[in-house]
Write an enzyme that holds these catalytic residues in place. Sequence first.
Site, short mmCIF file in Angstrom:
data_model
loop_
_atom_site.label_atom_id
_atom_site.label_comp_id
_atom_site.label_asym_id
_atom_site.label_seq_id
_atom_site.Cartn_x
_atom_site.Cartn_y
_atom_site.Cartn_z
N GLU A 1 -17.20 -101.81 -24.57
CA GLU A 1 -16.90 -101.16 -26.09
C GLU A 1 -16.04 -102.12 -26.68
OE1 GLU A 1 -16.12 -96.80 -26.40
OE2 GLU A 1 -14.18 -97.41 -27.18
N ALA B 1 -13.32 -91.86 -37.23
CA ALA B 1 -12.98 -90.81 -37.31
C ALA B 1 -13.55 -90.15 -38.50
CB ALA B 1 -11.36 -90.45 -37.26
N ARG C 1 -19.81 -85.41 -30.93
CA ARG C 1 -19.31 -84.46 -31.89
C ARG C 1 -18.06 -85.09 -32.93
NH1 ARG C 1 -14.58 -80.14 -30.89
NH2 ARG C 1 -13.63 -82.01 -31.39
N GLY C 2 -17.27 -85.92 -32.33
CA GLY C 2 -16.22 -86.72 -33.17
C GLY C 2 -14.99 -86.01 -32.97
#
Length: 281
Positions: free
Chosen positions: A8, A42, A97-98
């Site tokens: 990642e 975000a 979803r965050g």
Amino acid sequence: MKPSFSFEVFPPRTDAGKETIFTTLDALIDLKPDFVSVTYGAGGSTGNATDVLAGYIRERGVKAVAHLSGMYLTEQDVHKQLDALVAAHVTSVLVLRGDVVPDRVPAGSFSYASDLAAYISAYNGTPFELYGACYPETHPESSSVQQDVQALKAKADAGITHFISQLFFDNDVFYRFLERAHRCGITVPISAGIMPVVNSRRIEHAMKLSGSSVPKKLARIMERYGNFPAAMRDAGIAYAVDQIVDLLAHGVDGIHLYTMNSVSVARSIASAVRSLFSIAG
């Protein structure tokens, strides 16, 4: 089946990071991961950069998985984002979803990752391969372990074909989670998310977001070496390698390394465990 080994990365926000990110990606790609996922800030704060980096990874011949967080996006926003990914030849998405952004009102279209997965599955165009997140120690907002597993099953039913776990530091926690998932009827691959503890301050924030706990063994390491950067780095890499060796011996579906954009850490771990993947599975 041979377990996957993936990384990642995140779009940098500093000028220095932006100047070196493509060199970083080149070096990580040279380690020959099965795929590289690119995070989504975000509230979508790095959405465009996510597309760009994922497209670059894809151009280099490695599968890119672009994160997509739905909480603050409308259906029109998501459709636009999917169009951009298709244009970049990126057709794998990590559906989220965050994280909650204080004082910001959700768009209301995608309250759960399963809602976003179902929407993307019905996207009118290129079919997407959908990845999802899971929490070995349950999602911080879940009311119970059972609710957490049911939410995971809802994601799979909505089209998720591969899960990547949040970070954890106790492998037994992950094995118990796998048992719960399998009992619930989840059969898709689940990769174990590993974050090397090379900076004790940075890891504290990640632990708060993931809800992960610190076992006594790691706590002793952090207490002993936390104020000595070089020693903490070496100890953190050794701890991560030990986790990976045990996970592969238990036949996990994959290892997903949270690199924090550090080539040196990723290279050290990859060189220590690479041969294990050829005999695992």
